[in-house]
Scaffold this motif. Structure first.
Motif, PDB file in Angstrom:
ATOM      1  N   VAL A 227      16.103  27.996  30.004  1.00 45.75           N
ATOM      2  CA  VAL A 227      17.079  26.909  29.842  1.00 45.75           C
ATOM      3  C   VAL A 227      17.384  26.532  28.402  1.00 45.75           C
ATOM      4  CG1 VAL A 227      16.572  25.891  32.086  1.00 45.75           C
ATOM      5  CG2 VAL A 227      15.211  25.207  30.090  1.00 45.75           C
ATOM      6  N   ALA A 228      16.623  27.046  27.432  1.00 43.15           N
ATOM      7  CA  ALA A 228      16.786  26.550  26.069  1.00 43.15           C
ATOM      8  C   ALA A 228      16.596  27.659  25.040  1.00 43.15           C
ATOM      9  CB  ALA A 228      15.801  25.410  25.797  1.00 43.15           C
ATOM     10  N   SER A 229      17.021  27.369  23.823  1.00 46.29           N
ATOM     11  CA  SER A 229      16.915  28.304  22.708  1.00 46.29           C
ATOM     12  C   SER A 229      15.473  28.432  22.231  1.00 46.29           C
ATOM     13  CB  SER A 229      17.769  27.803  21.542  1.00 46.29           C
ATOM     14  OG  SER A 229      17.206  26.603  21.017  1.00 46.29           O
ATOM     15  N   PRO A 230      15.177  29.494  21.478  1.00 43.47           N
ATOM     16  CA  PRO A 230      13.845  29.594  20.871  1.00 43.47           C
ATOM     17  C   PRO A 230      13.523  28.394  19.983  1.00 43.47           C
ATOM     18  CG  PRO A 230      14.960  31.713  20.763  1.00 43.47           C
ATOM     19  CD  PRO A 230      15.977  30.722  21.250  1.00 43.47           C
ATOM     20  N   GLU A 231      14.546  27.843  19.319  1.00 45.48           N
ATOM     21  CA  GLU A 231      14.321  26.689  18.453  1.00 45.48           C
ATOM     22  C   GLU A 231      13.844  25.484  19.252  1.00 45.48           C
ATOM     23  OE1 GLU A 231      17.222  29.338  16.272  1.00 45.48           O
ATOM     24  OE2 GLU A 231      16.841  28.761  18.347  1.00 45.48           O
ATOM     25  N   THR A 232      14.453  25.231  20.405  1.00 41.35           N
ATOM     26  CA  THR A 232      14.016  24.114  21.243  1.00 41.35           C
ATOM     27  C   THR A 232      12.629  24.385  21.810  1.00 41.35           C
ATOM     28  OG1 THR A 232      16.305  23.521  21.807  1.00 41.35           O
ATOM     29  CG2 THR A 232      14.572  22.767  23.305  1.00 41.35           C
ATOM     30  N   SER A 233      12.368  25.626  22.200  1.00 44.43           N
ATOM     31  CA  SER A 233      11.028  25.983  22.672  1.00 44.43           C
ATOM     32  C   SER A 233       9.988  25.730  21.589  1.00 44.43           C
ATOM     33  CB  SER A 233      10.986  27.456  23.089  1.00 44.43           C
ATOM     34  OG  SER A 233      11.826  27.713  24.188  1.00 44.43           O
ATOM     35  N   ASP A 234      10.297  26.145  20.370  1.00 47.41           N
ATOM     36  CA  ASP A 234       9.365  25.952  19.255  1.00 47.41           C
ATOM     37  C   ASP A 234       9.084  24.469  19.028  1.00 47.41           C
ATOM     38  OD1 ASP A 234       9.356  28.680  18.910  1.00 47.41           O
ATOM     39  OD2 ASP A 234      10.672  28.664  17.146  1.00 47.41           O
ATOM     40  N   TYR A 235      10.126  23.661  19.122  1.00 48.51           N
ATOM     41  CA  TYR A 235       9.975  22.219  18.901  1.00 48.51           C
ATOM     42  C   TYR A 235       8.995  21.627  19.905  1.00 48.51           C
ATOM     43  CZ  TYR A 235      11.178  17.265  18.472  1.00 48.51           C
ATOM     44  OH  TYR A 235      11.110  15.914  18.294  1.00 48.51           O
TER      45      TYR A 235
ATOM     46  N   LEU B  36      29.268  25.437  22.591  1.00 47.41           N
ATOM     47  CA  LEU B  36      28.955  25.430  24.021  1.00 47.41           C
ATOM     48  C   LEU B  36      28.095  24.244  24.433  1.00 47.41           C
ATOM     49  CD1 LEU B  36      27.923  29.166  24.606  1.00 47.41           C
ATOM     50  CD2 LEU B  36      30.159  28.119  25.014  1.00 47.41           C
ATOM     51  N   ALA B  37      27.077  23.926  23.615  1.00 45.12           N
ATOM     52  CA  ALA B  37      26.085  22.941  24.044  1.00 45.12           C
ATOM     53  C   ALA B  37      25.338  22.400  22.832  1.00 45.12           C
ATOM     54  CB  ALA B  37      25.098  23.569  25.034  1.00 45.12           C
ATOM     55  N   VAL B  38      24.660  21.278  23.047  1.00 46.70           N
ATOM     56  CA  VAL B  38      23.845  20.651  22.011  1.00 46.70           C
ATOM     57  C   VAL B  38      22.539  20.180  22.631  1.00 46.70           C
ATOM     58  CG1 VAL B  38      23.653  18.783  20.320  1.00 46.70           C
ATOM     59  CG2 VAL B  38      25.884  19.860  20.744  1.00 46.70           C
ATOM     60  N   ASP B  39      21.419  20.511  21.999  1.00 50.93           N
ATOM     61  CA  ASP B  39      20.120  19.914  22.321  1.00 50.93           C
ATOM     62  C   ASP B  39      19.802  18.928  21.202  1.00 50.93           C
ATOM     63  OD1 ASP B  39      19.957  21.703  24.403  1.00 50.93           O
ATOM     64  OD2 ASP B  39      18.379  22.937  23.515  1.00 50.93           O
ATOM     65  N   ALA B  40      19.661  17.653  21.521  1.00 49.94           N
ATOM     66  CA  ALA B  40      19.398  16.638  20.507  1.00 49.94           C
ATOM     67  C   ALA B  40      18.059  15.969  20.782  1.00 49.94           C
ATOM     68  CB  ALA B  40      20.519  15.601  20.484  1.00 49.94           C
TER      69      ALA B  40
END
Length: 401
Positions: free
Chosen positions: A181-189, A359-363
């Motif tokens: 469901v999420a980018s590697p960056e969000t996973s890392d966070y 496309l989308a934003v994870d904040a």
């Protein structure tokens, strides 16, 4: 017109309220298989599990609302059958006639297979009020919890357990948590966030089986290691609630297939919420979110009354973990680049692009980035990536272009 709604969750509650708000005066029945009145699910794995919210505060409306609006509630009543020819819903000891039937049957948690020990006492899922009530007493300091699945539900449960001083291990078969469901960056966070709170995250790690005879006492991993566990939570996804639709012979396609108005293959039967898939950009989409449950239900209510307007989804989601509020706008399917935007303090946002299209934003803890991103996506605007990455850029100014 007699309207019957099967499924007393977020979508069902929104739909009956909207019908009355739009002036529908005919008989209106809301049927739920749980004994509780319609309630919020998101707080179950957070505030309610923490003991910070009473059951009554979960309720979407007071019981008086349904009585005052002449909405007949049938709670704790599983549906035995739908007769599409006679246009009736059979509850076993009662048959209810309809002119329009709406399926807001939601979804259910996937369970671990019995073959790997999934039926052992001490193994839980997080989906219903009864699920959480059953596990609440397990959350005691220093007890050992293993969570199978590194999605949002599993991570939210991990956050609660860590705050209550349990020893928590999260198993994720994929190479990273949140991979679906999420980018590697969000996973890392979120990996860093959980690790900082003492949670052990084991990625690329599968479950071989649960250990124990009369109760779960541990887990064996696919690499042969064994971990002790006082209890286990399965956070391995959900399944759309299609049983009633399937038994009635309706068309299924990743859920109950509807047209753009929300009608199923039977024009007298409609569907909305987690259980429904609808036309989206040349394909079909099924969304598991509070926002979609409400918006689609209200659109279907209007169409039942003759509005004849196609449902336009505006995807948004959220997750609360520790002191972090994640807000998601849009759908990231097909992205090829992530733009990182630092915020104030510990805030950060990740912006998903396909080519030059946003496309989308994870904040994370950045409500402004979320709100601006959501508006940009809904209006079809795609700011230059360099501007997004520059923390000096005034995000609100981008909306005026």
């Amino acid at each position: 017109m007699r309207v019957v709604v099967i499924g007393a969750g977020q979508a069902g509650a929104a739909l009956v309220a909207k019908l009355r708000a739009l002036g529908h005066t005919g008989p209106l029945t809301l049927i739920g298989d749980e004994p509780a009145p319609p309630y919020q699910r998101p707080p179950l794995s957070k505030a309610y599990l923490m003991g910070e919210m009473e059951e009554e505060r979960l309720w979407l409306r007071s019981p008086e609302f349904y009585a005052d609006n002449d909405i007949s509630l049938r709670l704790g009543r599983p549906v035995a059958a739908v007769d599409r020819i006679a246009k009736t819903v059979n509850l076993g000891d009662e048959v209810i006639a309809y002119d329009a039937l709406v399926l807001t049957t939601g979804s259910s948690a996937r369970k671990l297979p019995a073959a790997v020990g999934g039926a052992l006492p001490g193994v839980y899922t997080v989906r219903t009020l009864a699920d959480v009530d059953a596990m609440k007493l397990e959350f005691q300091p220093n007890r050992r919890l293993v969570i199978v699945g590194g999605g949002y539900i599993g991570l939210e449960a991990a956050a609660v357990a860590a705050k209550l001083d349990l020893e928590v291990t999260v198993l994720e078969m994929a190479p990273r948590i949140l991979q679906r469901v999420a980018s590697p960056e969000t996973s890392d966070y979120f990996r860093a966030l959980h690790t900082a709170h003492g949670v052990k995250i084991l990625e690329s790690t599968g479950l071989d089986r649960l250990l124990g005879e009369t109760r779960v006492r541990g887990v064996r991993l696919t690499d042969g290691r064994e971990l002790p566990a006082d209890f286990v939570i399965a956070g391995v996804g959900i399944l759309p609630g299609t049983a009633v639709a399937e038994a009635a012979g309706l068309t299924l396609d990743n859920g109950i297939a509807t047209n753009a108005l929300g009608q199923t293959s039977d024009p007298a039967i409609w569907a909305a919420g987690d259980c429904a898939s609808f036309p989206w950009r040349g394909g079909r989409l099924r969304m598991e979110s509070v926002g979609n449950a409400i918006d689609m239900a209200e659109a279907v209510a209007a169409n039942i009354l003759g509005a004849n307007e196609e449902y336009q989804a505006k995807p948004w989601f959220w997750s609360d973990q520790y002191d972090c509020k994640l807000q998601i706008a849009g759908l990231n399917t097909g992205y090829d680049q992530i733009v990182t935007r630092p915020g104030e303090g510990d805030a950060v946002s990740f912006w998903y692009y396909a080519g030059d299209r946003l496309l989308a934003v994870d904040a994370m803890n950045d409500a402004r980035a979320y709100m601006v991103g959501k508006r940009l996506i809904e209006t079809g605007k795609s700011p230059d990536k360099a501007e997004i990455a520059d923390p000096a850029t005034d995000l609100k100014a981008l909306l005026k272009r």
